[in-house]
Design a protein around this motif. Structure first.
Motif, PDB file in Angstrom:
ATOM      1  N   GLN A 128       1.064   8.950   5.741  1.00  0.00           N
ATOM      2  CA  GLN A 128       0.187   8.950   4.534  1.00  0.00           C
ATOM      3  C   GLN A 128      -1.304   8.691   4.848  1.00  0.00           C
ATOM      4  OE1 GLN A 128       1.745   6.260   1.555  1.00  0.00           O
ATOM      5  NE2 GLN A 128       0.026   5.397   1.452  1.00  0.00           N
ATOM      6  N   ASP A 129      -1.851   8.114   5.619  1.00  0.00           N
ATOM      7  CA  ASP A 129      -3.134   7.746   5.987  1.00  0.00           C
ATOM      8  C   ASP A 129      -3.871   9.170   6.250  1.00  0.00           C
ATOM      9  OD1 ASP A 129      -3.347   5.036   5.262  1.00  0.00           O
ATOM     10  OD2 ASP A 129      -3.078   4.621   7.331  1.00  0.00           O
ATOM     11  N   VAL A 180      12.082  -1.387  12.940  1.00  0.00           N
ATOM     12  CA  VAL A 180      11.924  -1.222  11.456  1.00  0.00           C
ATOM     13  C   VAL A 180      10.342  -1.416  11.262  1.00  0.00           C
ATOM     14  CG1 VAL A 180      11.959  -1.968   8.980  1.00  0.00           C
ATOM     15  CG2 VAL A 180      13.941  -1.851  10.667  1.00  0.00           C
ATOM     16  N   HIS A 181       9.630  -2.268  11.760  1.00  0.00           N
ATOM     17  CA  HIS A 181       8.215  -2.102  11.877  1.00  0.00           C
ATOM     18  C   HIS A 181       7.566  -0.974  12.158  1.00  0.00           C
ATOM     19  CE1 HIS A 181       4.203  -4.050  11.073  1.00  0.00           C
ATOM     20  NE2 HIS A 181       3.960  -3.800  12.550  1.00  0.00           N
ATOM     21  N   THR A 182       7.943  -0.449  13.563  1.00  0.00           N
ATOM     22  CA  THR A 182       7.467   0.631  14.012  1.00  0.00           C
ATOM     23  C   THR A 182       7.423   1.813  13.218  1.00  0.00           C
ATOM     24  OG1 THR A 182       7.881  -0.390  16.215  1.00  0.00           O
ATOM     25  CG2 THR A 182       7.295   2.092  16.065  1.00  0.00           C
ATOM     26  N   HIS A 183       8.603   1.950  12.458  1.00  0.00           N
ATOM     27  CA  HIS A 183       8.987   2.825  11.648  1.00  0.00           C
ATOM     28  C   HIS A 183       7.953   2.927  10.395  1.00  0.00           C
ATOM     29  CE1 HIS A 183      11.632   4.844   8.281  1.00  0.00           C
ATOM     30  NE2 HIS A 183      10.950   5.755   8.787  1.00  0.00           N
ATOM     31  N   HIS A 184       7.794   1.520  10.046  1.00  0.00           N
ATOM     32  CA  HIS A 184       6.651   1.504   8.874  1.00  0.00           C
ATOM     33  C   HIS A 184       5.242   2.119   9.446  1.00  0.00           C
ATOM     34  CE1 HIS A 184       3.519  -1.198   6.939  1.00  0.00           C
ATOM     35  NE2 HIS A 184       3.947  -0.162   6.073  1.00  0.00           N
ATOM     36  N   GLU A 213       0.885  -1.392  -0.058  1.00  0.00           N
ATOM     37  CA  GLU A 213       0.003  -0.149  -0.067  1.00  0.00           C
ATOM     38  C   GLU A 213       0.879   1.105  -0.086  1.00  0.00           C
ATOM     39  OE1 GLU A 213      -3.357   2.112   2.599  1.00  0.00           O
ATOM     40  OE2 GLU A 213      -3.017   0.146   2.973  1.00  0.00           O
ATOM     41  N   CYS A 214       1.923   1.274   0.835  1.00  0.00           N
ATOM     42  CA  CYS A 214       2.555   2.720   0.947  1.00  0.00           C
ATOM     43  C   CYS A 214       3.831   2.443   0.463  1.00  0.00           C
ATOM     44  CB  CYS A 214       2.655   3.049   2.425  1.00  0.00           C
ATOM     45  SG  CYS A 214       3.891   2.237   3.486  1.00  0.00           S
ATOM     46  N   GLY A 215       4.582   1.361  -0.093  1.00  0.00           N
ATOM     47  CA  GLY A 215       5.779   1.198  -0.542  1.00  0.00           C
ATOM     48  C   GLY A 215       7.177   1.126   0.418  1.00  0.00           C
ATOM     49  N   PHE A 216       6.756   1.080   1.604  1.00  0.00           N
ATOM     50  CA  PHE A 216       7.688   0.983   2.515  1.00  0.00           C
ATOM     51  C   PHE A 216       8.502  -0.056   2.435  1.00  0.00           C
ATOM     52  CE2 PHE A 216       9.574   0.110   6.711  1.00  0.00           C
ATOM     53  CZ  PHE A 216       9.999   1.204   7.015  1.00  0.00           C
TER      54      PHE A 216
END
Length: 173
Positions: free
Chosen positions: A158-159, A147-151, A6-9
């Motif tokens: 973005q939302d 890293v997941h938290t950064h995502h 969805e966001c490309g992270f």
């Protein structure tokens, strides 16, 4: 998961030590968005889609929960990261009724607390693990958790941006 469709992270675990600074910076971006009009911040675009204010409250709570999960993984061998009850919190904590300026301060503080804990990780502790239960149970390292938290921070920013007029646009404040 290596990338968010969805966001490309991109999940690059080598970036985990950068997350404290990134979290602090993103907290400022949330604060900027939380200056929009209260009506815009509380408006849900659809019944099952959170408002920008609800996303900000969720991110604040994610930061606090992830901090506690990090601390638990340092204290115990492979603890289970219990679900945070993300959907229930929206109603139980009254996300839509909270004051945007207060949420901005709290989100800033939560980012500082999370960043501080990550900065105190000795190199070996980045590889400590916990059982992360979302989307399905899997053993994950603290490197992955950072890293997941950064995502989460980037994705929900973005939302919020999708729902709010750009800062300075008519109706933005």
């Amino acid at each position: 998961m290596t990338a968010c469709a969805e966001c490309g992270f991109e999940y690059d675990l080598a970036t985990a030590p950068e997350v404290p600074a990134l979290a602090r910076g993103l907290a400022g971006e949330y604060a900027d968005l939380l200056r929009a009009s209260p009506a815009a911040l509380r408006r849900r675009p659809a019944p099952r889609v959170w408002s920008p204010l609800e996303y900000a409250c969720h991110v604040r709570d994610v930061l606090l929960v992830q901090r506690e999960r990090t601390l638990a993984a340092r204290r115990r061998e492979t603890p289970v990261a219990e679900p945070m009850g993300r959907e229930e919190r929206v109603d139980h904590d009254g996300y839509a009724a909270q004051h945007p300026a207060g949420v901005a301060r709290q989100l800033h503080d939560a980012a500082m607390l999370f960043a501080h804990v990550l900065e105190r990780l000795p190199p070996a502790d980045w590889e400590r693990t916990l059982i992360y239960t979302y989307p399905e149970p899997a053993e994950r390292s603290l490197r992955w958790l950072a890293v997941h938290t950064h995502h989460e921070l980037r994705h929900h920013l973005q939302d919020m941006r999708r729902q709010l007029p750009p800062p300075g646009a008519a109706g933005a404040a």
